[in-house]
Write a protein that holds these residues in place. Structure first.
Motif, short mmCIF file in Angstrom:
data_model
loop_
_atom_site.label_atom_id
_atom_site.label_comp_id
_atom_site.label_asym_id
_atom_site.label_seq_id
_atom_site.Cartn_x
_atom_site.Cartn_y
_atom_site.Cartn_z
N GLU A 48 0.85 -1.19 0.00
CA GLU A 48 0.00 0.00 0.00
C GLU A 48 0.88 1.24 0.00
OE1 GLU A 48 -3.40 0.42 -0.02
OE2 GLU A 48 -3.50 -1.72 -0.44
N THR A 49 0.57 2.17 -0.87
CA THR A 49 1.24 3.46 -0.88
C THR A 49 0.56 4.34 0.15
OG1 THR A 49 1.65 3.22 -3.24
CG2 THR A 49 1.86 5.43 -2.32
N PRO A 50 1.32 4.93 1.07
CA PRO A 50 0.66 5.75 2.08
C PRO A 50 -0.06 6.92 1.43
CG PRO A 50 3.06 5.96 2.22
CD PRO A 50 2.76 4.93 1.18
N VAL A 51 -1.27 7.14 1.87
CA VAL A 51 -2.07 8.25 1.36
C VAL A 51 -1.68 9.49 2.16
CG1 VAL A 51 -4.41 9.15 1.12
CG2 VAL A 51 -3.97 6.72 0.77
N GLU A 52 -1.42 10.56 1.44
CA GLU A 52 -1.03 11.80 2.11
C GLU A 52 -2.20 12.29 2.96
OE1 GLU A 52 0.43 16.15 0.65
OE2 GLU A 52 1.12 14.41 -0.44
N ALA A 53 -1.92 12.55 4.21
CA ALA A 53 -2.96 12.99 5.14
C ALA A 53 -3.46 14.37 4.74
CB ALA A 53 -2.41 13.03 6.56
N ILE A 54 -4.72 14.60 5.03
CA ILE A 54 -5.33 15.90 4.74
C ILE A 54 -5.92 16.45 6.04
CG2 ILE A 54 -7.14 17.10 3.48
CD1 ILE A 54 -6.80 15.13 1.25
N PRO A 71 3.26 16.21 9.27
CA PRO A 71 4.28 16.87 8.45
C PRO A 71 4.06 16.57 6.97
CG PRO A 71 5.29 15.81 10.35
CD PRO A 71 3.86 15.37 10.32
N GLY A 72 4.08 17.61 6.15
CA GLY A 72 3.90 17.44 4.71
C GLY A 72 2.47 17.19 4.25
N ALA A 73 1.51 17.24 5.17
CA ALA A 73 0.11 17.00 4.80
C ALA A 73 -0.46 18.18 4.02
CB ALA A 73 -0.74 16.77 6.05
N VAL A 74 -1.46 17.90 3.22
CA VAL A 74 -2.19 18.96 2.54
C VAL A 74 -3.21 19.51 3.53
CG1 VAL A 74 -3.80 19.49 0.67
CG2 VAL A 74 -1.88 17.95 0.26
N VAL A 75 -3.21 20.81 3.71
CA VAL A 75 -4.17 21.47 4.60
C VAL A 75 -5.13 22.25 3.72
CG1 VAL A 75 -4.48 23.08 6.52
CG2 VAL A 75 -2.43 21.64 6.43
N THR A 76 -6.41 21.87 3.75
CA THR A 76 -7.41 22.62 3.01
C THR A 76 -7.93 23.73 3.91
OG1 THR A 76 -9.22 21.18 3.70
CG2 THR A 76 -8.10 20.63 1.63
N VAL A 77 -8.26 24.86 3.31
CA VAL A 77 -8.76 26.01 4.06
C VAL A 77 -10.08 26.45 3.42
CG1 VAL A 77 -8.28 28.35 4.86
CG2 VAL A 77 -6.39 26.74 4.54
N GLY A 78 -11.15 26.36 4.19
CA GLY A 78 -12.45 26.81 3.73
C GLY A 78 -12.75 28.20 4.26
N ASN A 79 -13.07 29.12 3.39
CA ASN A 79 -13.38 30.50 3.78
C ASN A 79 -14.89 30.66 3.84
OD1 ASN A 79 -13.66 33.21 4.20
ND2 ASN A 79 -12.61 33.85 2.33
N ALA A 80 -15.46 30.66 5.04
CA ALA A 80 -16.90 30.80 5.22
C ALA A 80 -17.35 32.26 5.23
CB ALA A 80 -17.33 30.12 6.52
N ASP A 81 -16.40 33.19 5.23
CA ASP A 81 -16.75 34.61 5.21
C ASP A 81 -17.08 35.05 3.78
OD1 ASP A 81 -16.31 34.85 7.92
OD2 ASP A 81 -14.27 35.64 7.71
#
Length: 133
Positions: A48-54, A71-81
């Motif tokens: 299994e290829t490790p899935v990059e954490a989000i 470390p190295g994870a993709v961080v999504t940012v939702g703008n509710a404003d």
């Protein structure tokens, strides 16, 4: 001679953009086939290829949520404003660029664990923190 926009040009540009997005995404087979060992008839499963954490961060009422990311994870940012914002580290390690009101952005968390201060470049009084652990 000025450049003229035509329907054909718009279709070609849209197709090129869609193809670029499709090519930028990694292929993920839904049913990977097993890898055959050197010995005939002996099959071994595919590693299994490790899935990059989000991790998900949000902006609401001109306030960032604090998020813990790998470390190295993709961080999504939702703008509710309704106003645009950025998520910019104070030390220049990450920046989403402008995120329109109601839209999402993303950045890659630093690879070194620690606490990282961040702010909105449009509204510098908006400050927050990303925890990398």
């Amino acid at each position: 001679m000025p450049l003229r926009s035509t329907p054909t040009l718009a279709i070609c540009l849209a197709g090129g953009l869609a193809a670029g997005i499709a090519l930028a995404r990694p292929a993920t087979p839904s049913n990977p086939s097993p890898v055959v060992d050197a010995a005939p008839g002996v099959e071994q499963p595919i590693a299994e290829t490790p899935v990059e954490a989000i991790a998900a961060m949000s902006i609401s009422d001109f306030t960032f949520t604090t998020v813990t990311a790998s470390p190295g994870a993709v961080v999504t940012v939702g703008n509710a404003d309704s106003a645009p914002h950025t998520t910019t580290s104070t030390d220049g390690l990450f920046d989403t660029g402008n995120i329109a009101g109601g839209a999402d952005g993303a950045f890659t968390a630093p690879s070194t664990p620690g606490a990282y201060a961040l702010f909105c470049a449009i509204h510098p009084a908006m400050q927050g923190q990303l925890i990398v652990a």
